[in-house]
Design an enzyme around this catalytic site. Structure first.
Site: not given
Ligand code: NAD
Length: 497
Positions: A245, A279
């Site tokens: 997602e 998102c």
């Molecule tokens: P992010 O990708 O920076 O982090 C998300 C999670 O991934 C965090 O827990 C982070 O610690 C972890 N992470 C980071 N690097 C990783 C790696 N290499 N391997 C595994 N895990 C890792 O995202 P964010 O800034 O926390 O969230 C915002 C983003 O999320 C926006 O792009 C938003 O659109 C998206 N989002 C999508 C949905 C959806 O349902 N499609 C819902 C909410 C947010």
């Protein structure tokens, strides 16, 4: 906290992750950081817990999940207050977010048996002497990696589906909102004290990476597209399936027969709620020429009433402020005009509502996820042009259409996983609707029947119920029987339709 700490930026000190409020810098709590060994140990514990949880059956799991649901409802103010303290979002936003989480928990608990339980399927000609049976079995241990923007509902969506399907979970919340993640696991443990069915591991991205490589049977990731690709690559090493997602750049289309006031109200909410850190937030509007001026005026009037520090909370992730500023500056530099907010909108940690018009399609504000309370409005000839422009993005998460006669037809043509007609974001409030994107917004679905199946493997079983009249699947068939099979096939399927 020392003066050098940036409010809201997670800090690790002595093996503890310290979470602070992005507006005040006040500490929201601290949690232990997991290393690779701790992640592996959590998954190991979860394996046993999964067997026990699976053994409870659909009815037993439903009872426990509904108890958790009720506990969340009883403490909803506490949870919303904690979310406010940690992420900065207004308490009312936290309440509404928790409401959606409760909906998904309730729906998944009540519907898992219907969607995943054993059923017979109709027999087919080739093996008519066998009955067919289908059921959906849990994966075992599912890893859930969450973002910070909706720290309650984004993990609770997949957690609901995965729990209802019979899996145990190891959850890695965002480093920006670990305390809310911990609250979820702790409250679950109150209604399921026997085994660690829902555990939480804390840390930065490396802990998420360790979870991908920990031997979990499936990963549910919610976060940015860039991280989604890293997660998928890590999971590919062991063929661990993923549901992703990711981000979006959702559009709203205003057609000629739309209720313009209602469209403006929904656009402002869809774009500015949670300070635009959504998102499925509306980032672009395409309004057809006859309603364009009225729509822009209505949006400016409504968005102009929103106050930072009140309805518009702080930007939770400090570095996002630079991205929002860059997008606004790029839009203005390329010929866009701010009809509300604009160049000075970013005043850390807040961004005041910004409405931009005449923004060229190639600017970052139109192409990349802004994740702030900004909205572009573009005038288009007709709905066809609106659809073409709305779809001209690698993302495809949600979307919205305002109109009457053609609204649903337009909604179908949007390249996205969900669309709200005469509303914005509403699809996330229905537990029975699947949620997920296309293209760079990810794949797989959470919520609804599809979201339950996402966390279970289809298992097919055939059972002999009598001797074979036309034995096909044996070396002991005769040439005459093979001829009869072909004859039967010709009779049944040989005619041109
Ligand atoms: P992010 O990708 O920076 O982090 C998300 C999670 O991934 C965090 O827990 C982070 O610690 C972890 N992470 C980071 N690097 C990783 C790696 N290499 N391997 C595994 N895990 C890792 O995202 P964010 O800034 O926390 O969230 C915002 C983003 O999320 C926006 O792009 C938003 O659109 C998206 N989002 C999508 C949905 C959806 O349902 N499609 C819902 C909410 C947010």
């Amino acid at each position: 906290m020392t003066a050098t700490h940036v409010p809201g930026l997670p800090v690790i000190e002595d093996g503890r992750l310290i979470s602070t409020n992005p507006a005040t810098g006040e500490e929201a709590g601290r949690v232990p950081v997991a290393d690779e060994k701790a992640v592996l140990a959590a998954v190991e514990r979860a394996r046993e817990a999964a067997l026990w949880w699976q053994g409870l059956g659909f009815a037993g799991r439903r009872t426990r999940m509904l108890r958790w649901r009720s506990l969340i409802v009883q403490r909803i103010e506490e949870l919303a207050e904690l979310t406010h303290r940690e992420s900065g979002k207004p308490v009312t936003d936290g309440l509404i977010e928790a409401t959606a989480a409760v909906e998904h928990l309730d729906w998944a608990a009540r519907n898992a048996k219907r969607v995943l339980g054993p059923r017979r399927v109709r027999t087919r000609l080739l093996v008519a002497e066998h009955s067919g049976h289908l059921e959906y079995q849990p994966y075992g241990v599912v890893g859930v990696i969450g973002p910070w923007n909706y720290p309650i509902v984004t993990p609770v969506g997949p957690i609901s589906g995965a729990l209802a399907a019979g899996n145990a979970i190891v959850f890695k919340p965002s480093e920006y909102t670990p305390v809310v993640g911990q609250w979820l696991a702790d409250s679950f443990a109150e209604v399921v004290p026997e085994h660690p069915v829902l555990q939480v591991v804390h840390g930065l991205g490396d802990v998420g990476g360790a979870l991908c490589r920990s031997g979990v049977a499936k990963i549910s990731f919610t976060g940015s597209t860039a991280t989604a690709k890293k997660v998928m690559a890590a999971c590919a090493e062991n063929l661990v399936p993923v549901v992703l997602e990711a981000g979006g750049k959702d559009a709203l289309i205003v057609d000629a027969d739309a209720d313009v006031e209602a469209a403006a109200e929904a656009a402002v909410w869809g774009a500015m709620t949670n300070a635009g850190q959504t998102c499925i937030g509306i980032e672009r509007v395409y309004a057809v020429e006859p309603v364009y001026d009225r729509f822009v005026d209505a949006v400016v009037a409504k968005a102009g009433k929103l106050r930072t520090g009140e309805e518009i909370g702080p930007i939770t992730m400090p570095k996002q402020l630079d991205i929002i500023r860059d997008h606004i500056e790029d839009a203005l530099a390329k010929g866009g005009r701010a009809v509300l907010g604009g160049a000075d909108a970013v005043q850390a940690p807040y961004v005041s509502p910004t409405v931009l018009v005449d923004v060229p399609e190639d600017s970052s504000e139109m192409r990349e996820e802004t994740f702030g309370p900004t909205l572009t409005i573009t005038k288009v000839r007709d709905a066809d042009e609106a659809v073409t422009k709305a779809n001209d993005t690698p993302y495809g998460l949600g979307g919205s259409v305002f109109g009457k006669k053609n609204a649903i037809r337009i909604a179908r043509r949007l390249r996205s996983g969900m669309v709200a007609v005469n509303g914005t974001l509403t699809f996330v409030g229905m537990g029975n609707l699947p949620f997920g994107g296309v293209g760079e917004s990810g794949f797989g679905r959470i919520h609804g029947d599809d979201g339950l199946r996402e966390f279970a493997r289809a298992k097919a079983i055939t059972v002999r119920r009598g001797p074979s009249l036309l034995p096909a699947m044996t070396f002991e068939r005769t040439p005459a029987q093979v001829k009869q099979i072909v004859k039967a096939l010709r009779l049944l399927y040989g005619r041109k339709p």
